[in-house]
Design a protein around this motif. Structure first.
Motif, PDB file in Angstrom:
ATOM      1  N   PHE A   1       0.830  -1.204   0.000  1.00  0.00           N
ATOM      2  CA  PHE A   1       0.000   0.000   0.000  1.00  0.00           C
ATOM      3  C   PHE A   1       0.871   1.263   0.000  1.00  0.00           C
ATOM      4  O   PHE A   1       0.527   2.275  -0.613  1.00  0.00           O
ATOM      5  CB  PHE A   1      -0.949   0.004   1.195  1.00  0.00           C
ATOM      6  CG  PHE A   1      -2.195  -0.795   0.975  1.00  0.00           C
ATOM      7  CD1 PHE A   1      -3.172  -0.338   0.104  1.00  0.00           C
ATOM      8  CD2 PHE A   1      -2.383  -2.018   1.614  1.00  0.00           C
ATOM      9  CE1 PHE A   1      -4.323  -1.071  -0.119  1.00  0.00           C
ATOM     10  CE2 PHE A   1      -3.530  -2.754   1.402  1.00  0.00           C
ATOM     11  CZ  PHE A   1      -4.493  -2.292   0.532  1.00  0.00           C
ATOM     12  N   LYS A   2       1.996   1.197   0.703  1.00  0.00           N
ATOM     13  CA  LYS A   2       2.923   2.326   0.713  1.00  0.00           C
ATOM     14  C   LYS A   2       3.463   2.580  -0.688  1.00  0.00           C
ATOM     15  O   LYS A   2       3.590   3.736  -1.124  1.00  0.00           O
ATOM     16  CB  LYS A   2       4.069   2.047   1.689  1.00  0.00           C
ATOM     17  CG  LYS A   2       4.965   3.242   1.962  1.00  0.00           C
ATOM     18  CD  LYS A   2       4.232   4.308   2.753  1.00  0.00           C
ATOM     19  CE  LYS A   2       5.148   5.465   3.117  1.00  0.00           C
ATOM     20  NZ  LYS A   2       4.417   6.556   3.793  1.00  0.00           N
ATOM     21  N   ASN A   3       3.763   1.520  -1.423  1.00  0.00           N
ATOM     22  CA  ASN A   3       4.247   1.663  -2.796  1.00  0.00           C
ATOM     23  C   ASN A   3       3.164   2.240  -3.704  1.00  0.00           C
ATOM     24  O   ASN A   3       3.447   3.029  -4.614  1.00  0.00           O
ATOM     25  CB  ASN A   3       4.723   0.316  -3.334  1.00  0.00           C
ATOM     26  CG  ASN A   3       6.022  -0.140  -2.697  1.00  0.00           C
ATOM     27  OD1 ASN A   3       6.782   0.675  -2.173  1.00  0.00           O
ATOM     28  ND2 ASN A   3       6.284  -1.439  -2.735  1.00  0.00           N
ATOM     29  N   ILE A   4       1.911   1.823  -3.469  1.00  0.00           N
ATOM     30  CA  ILE A   4       0.794   2.373  -4.252  1.00  0.00           C
ATOM     31  C   ILE A   4       0.689   3.880  -4.024  1.00  0.00           C
ATOM     32  O   ILE A   4       0.539   4.664  -4.966  1.00  0.00           O
ATOM     33  CB  ILE A   4      -0.524   1.671  -3.876  1.00  0.00           C
ATOM     34  CG1 ILE A   4      -0.524   0.227  -4.362  1.00  0.00           C
ATOM     35  CG2 ILE A   4      -1.724   2.433  -4.458  1.00  0.00           C
ATOM     36  CD1 ILE A   4      -1.703  -0.589  -3.880  1.00  0.00           C
ATOM     37  N   GLU A   5       0.738   4.272  -2.752  1.00  0.00           N
ATOM     38  CA  GLU A   5       0.650   5.699  -2.418  1.00  0.00           C
ATOM     39  C   GLU A   5       1.803   6.485  -3.063  1.00  0.00           C
ATOM     40  O   GLU A   5       1.587   7.549  -3.649  1.00  0.00           O
ATOM     41  CB  GLU A   5       0.684   5.880  -0.907  1.00  0.00           C
ATOM     42  CG  GLU A   5       0.593   7.348  -0.482  1.00  0.00           C
ATOM     43  CD  GLU A   5       0.964   7.551   0.967  1.00  0.00           C
ATOM     44  OE1 GLU A   5       0.633   8.620   1.512  1.00  0.00           O
ATOM     45  OE2 GLU A   5       1.596   6.656   1.554  1.00  0.00           O
ATOM     46  N   GLU A   6       3.007   5.954  -2.966  1.00  0.00           N
ATOM     47  CA  GLU A   6       4.171   6.637  -3.530  1.00  0.00           C
ATOM     48  C   GLU A   6       4.077   6.719  -5.051  1.00  0.00           C
ATOM     49  O   GLU A   6       4.394   7.734  -5.658  1.00  0.00           O
ATOM     50  CB  GLU A   6       5.450   5.904  -3.120  1.00  0.00           C
ATOM     51  CG  GLU A   6       6.736   6.447  -3.737  1.00  0.00           C
ATOM     52  CD  GLU A   6       7.051   7.874  -3.323  1.00  0.00           C
ATOM     53  OE1 GLU A   6       7.861   8.526  -4.008  1.00  0.00           O
ATOM     54  OE2 GLU A   6       6.470   8.344  -2.321  1.00  0.00           O
ATOM     55  N   GLY A   7       3.614   5.631  -5.697  1.00  0.00           N
ATOM     56  CA  GLY A   7       3.456   5.638  -7.150  1.00  0.00           C
ATOM     57  C   GLY A   7       2.429   6.663  -7.608  1.00  0.00           C
ATOM     58  O   GLY A   7       2.637   7.377  -8.592  1.00  0.00           O
ATOM     59  N   ALA A   8       1.308   6.751  -6.882  1.00  0.00           N
ATOM     60  CA  ALA A   8       0.276   7.736  -7.226  1.00  0.00           C
ATOM     61  C   ALA A   8       0.797   9.155  -7.032  1.00  0.00           C
ATOM     62  O   ALA A   8       0.502  10.055  -7.831  1.00  0.00           O
ATOM     63  CB  ALA A   8      -0.971   7.502  -6.382  1.00  0.00           C
ATOM     64  N   ARG A   9       1.574   9.366  -5.968  1.00  0.00           N
ATOM     65  CA  ARG A   9       2.131  10.694  -5.715  1.00  0.00           C
ATOM     66  C   ARG A   9       3.101  11.099  -6.825  1.00  0.00           C
ATOM     67  O   ARG A   9       3.062  12.236  -7.320  1.00  0.00           O
ATOM     68  CB  ARG A   9       2.863  10.705  -4.373  1.00  0.00           C
ATOM     69  CG  ARG A   9       3.376  12.075  -3.946  1.00  0.00           C
ATOM     70  CD  ARG A   9       4.351  11.981  -2.801  1.00  0.00           C
ATOM     71  NE  ARG A   9       5.553  11.246  -3.170  1.00  0.00           N
ATOM     72  CZ  ARG A   9       6.539  11.781  -3.893  1.00  0.00           C
ATOM     73  NH1 ARG A   9       6.452  13.021  -4.338  1.00  0.00           N
ATOM     74  NH2 ARG A   9       7.597  11.052  -4.177  1.00  0.00           N
ATOM     75  N   ARG A  10       3.942  10.175  -7.248  1.00  0.00           N
ATOM     76  CA  ARG A  10       4.895  10.484  -8.320  1.00  0.00           C
ATOM     77  C   ARG A  10       4.171  10.740  -9.640  1.00  0.00           C
ATOM     78  O   ARG A  10       4.533  11.639 -10.397  1.00  0.00           O
ATOM     79  CB  ARG A  10       5.889   9.333  -8.482  1.00  0.00           C
ATOM     80  CG  ARG A  10       6.918   9.224  -7.360  1.00  0.00           C
ATOM     81  CD  ARG A  10       7.963   8.191  -7.699  1.00  0.00           C
ATOM     82  NE  ARG A  10       8.636   8.524  -8.950  1.00  0.00           N
ATOM     83  CZ  ARG A  10       9.280   7.636  -9.701  1.00  0.00           C
ATOM     84  NH1 ARG A  10       9.323   6.367  -9.351  1.00  0.00           N
ATOM     85  NH2 ARG A  10       9.872   8.022 -10.807  1.00  0.00           N
ATOM     86  N   MET A  11       3.146   9.941  -9.933  1.00  0.00           N
ATOM     87  CA  MET A  11       2.393  10.148 -11.167  1.00  0.00           C
ATOM     88  C   MET A  11       1.698  11.508 -11.149  1.00  0.00           C
ATOM     89  O   MET A  11       1.642  12.198 -12.168  1.00  0.00           O
ATOM     90  CB  MET A  11       1.369   9.033 -11.346  1.00  0.00           C
ATOM     91  CG  MET A  11       0.551   9.158 -12.627  1.00  0.00           C
ATOM     92  SD  MET A  11       1.569   9.049 -14.121  1.00  0.00           S
ATOM     93  CE  MET A  11       1.916   7.305 -14.150  1.00  0.00           C
ATOM     94  N   SER A  12       1.169  11.913 -10.005  1.00  0.00           N
ATOM     95  CA  SER A  12       0.533  13.220  -9.887  1.00  0.00           C
ATOM     96  C   SER A  12       1.542  14.336 -10.150  1.00  0.00           C
ATOM     97  O   SER A  12       1.233  15.329 -10.822  1.00  0.00           O
ATOM     98  CB  SER A  12      -0.089  13.377  -8.506  1.00  0.00           C
ATOM     99  OG  SER A  12      -0.720  14.633  -8.370  1.00  0.00           O
ATOM    100  N   ALA A  13       2.761  14.159  -9.630  1.00  0.00           N
ATOM    101  CA  ALA A  13       3.806  15.157  -9.870  1.00  0.00           C
ATOM    102  C   ALA A  13       4.175  15.216 -11.350  1.00  0.00           C
ATOM    103  O   ALA A  13       4.421  16.295 -11.900  1.00  0.00           O
ATOM    104  CB  ALA A  13       5.034  14.844  -9.020  1.00  0.00           C
ATOM    105  N   LEU A  14       4.192  14.061 -12.024  1.00  0.00           N
ATOM    106  CA  LEU A  14       4.464  14.034 -13.462  1.00  0.00           C
ATOM    107  C   LEU A  14       3.372  14.781 -14.228  1.00  0.00           C
ATOM    108  O   LEU A  14       3.659  15.514 -15.185  1.00  0.00           O
ATOM    109  CB  LEU A  14       4.545  12.592 -13.955  1.00  0.00           C
ATOM    110  CG  LEU A  14       5.765  11.778 -13.538  1.00  0.00           C
ATOM    111  CD1 LEU A  14       5.641  10.342 -14.020  1.00  0.00           C
ATOM    112  CD2 LEU A  14       7.047  12.396 -14.079  1.00  0.00           C
TER     113      LEU A  14
END
Length: 261
Positions: free
Chosen positions: A74-87
């Motif tokens: 779940f932590k990886n999901i959150e981090e992936g979504a955060r990075r995609m939002s920044a992109l």
């Protein structure tokens, strides 16, 4: 005195028409791509917020009951979504720069650099950075875009000097051949010049995400800003010997790469 008579060359006329057609097609394709980027960056935001939000809720409300492996997922999901939002934010910024009209005015580049350096000093209070600033000229440009340019170049320098105990970041101007070239130089880790053609391409990175954070959009945005001003931008470096980024606002540099490309 002899009179010169211009003759009509149908082949030349055909080439001119073909050039005009290709130029119009390229302009339309670029506008369509910018609109596509803008649309994608907005349409993707909502589901990304949902993914990030629900992952946070699960970790906060059920974190104590989850086994460590599940929590890590779940932590990886959150981090992936955060990075995609920044992109998406970077894509949106790149698209906006391509669409907006320039608001030109006389701007003191020295003042922009000092503002950005003050902000970066506050952002990284534990870093020991020597700012060495030569005199920069006043120029007619879009102040907001030019400040964004220095934000991207100087924050890039801060990031890649992180491993230096005594970081040195220098700005200055070179006056020659009737033109002015501005530079931003650092004593960071540098890069191999054989990869220089990738520097200003969106989402291209010369260093891993694990070593240096970022999304690979900052230099593409810098190139777009310089291109809007009719200038050129390029870089010189060597591994572990720092990097220097140069740009002009008058398009007069035999060593530069056109920022309009």
């Amino acid at each position: 005195m002899s009179n010169s008579v211009e003759t009509y060359d149908p082949r030349l006329a055909q080439l001119e028409r073909l050039l005009e057609q290709r130029t119009a097609e390229l302009r339309d394709a670029r506008k369509e791509l910018e609109n596509f980027n803008y649309s994608i960056s907005h349409d993707v935001r909502a589901p990304l917020r949902h993914i990030n939000g629900y992952a946070k809720i699960i970790m906060e409300d059920y974190g104590d009951t989850l086994d460590p492996e599940c929590y890590r997922h779940f932590k990886n999901i959150e981090e992936g979504a955060r990075r995609m939002s920044a992109l998406m934010d970077e894509l949106s910024r790149l698209s906006r720069i391509g669409r907006q009209e320039l608001s030109r005015q006389q701007v003191a580049l020295d003042a922009l650099v000092q503002d950005v350096e003050s902000d970066l000093t506050l952002e990284f209070p534990d870093r020991k950075i020597e700012w060495r600033n030569g005199h920069l000229p006043q120029t007619e440009c879009d102040a907001a875009l030019m400040k964004q340019l220095f934000v991207n170049l100087l924050s890039n320098a801060v990031k890649f000097t992180r491993r230096r105990e005594n970081a040195l970041i220098e700005t200055g101007a070179i006056h020659e051949n009737g033109g002015t070239t501005v530079f931003v130089r650092d004593n960071g880790i540098g890069f191999d010049m054989k990869y220089a053609d990738k520097l200003f391409t969106i989402f291209q990175r010369l260093h891993s995400q694990q070593d240096f954070e970022g999304h690979g959009a900052g230099l593409a945005i810098a190139k777009r800003i310089i291109g809007k001003h009719g200038g050129i931008i390029w870089a010189e470096s060597a591994l572990n010997q720092g990097a220097t980024f140069y740009f002009t606002l008058d398009g007069l540099s035999p060593r530069g790469v056109s920022a309009n490309g």
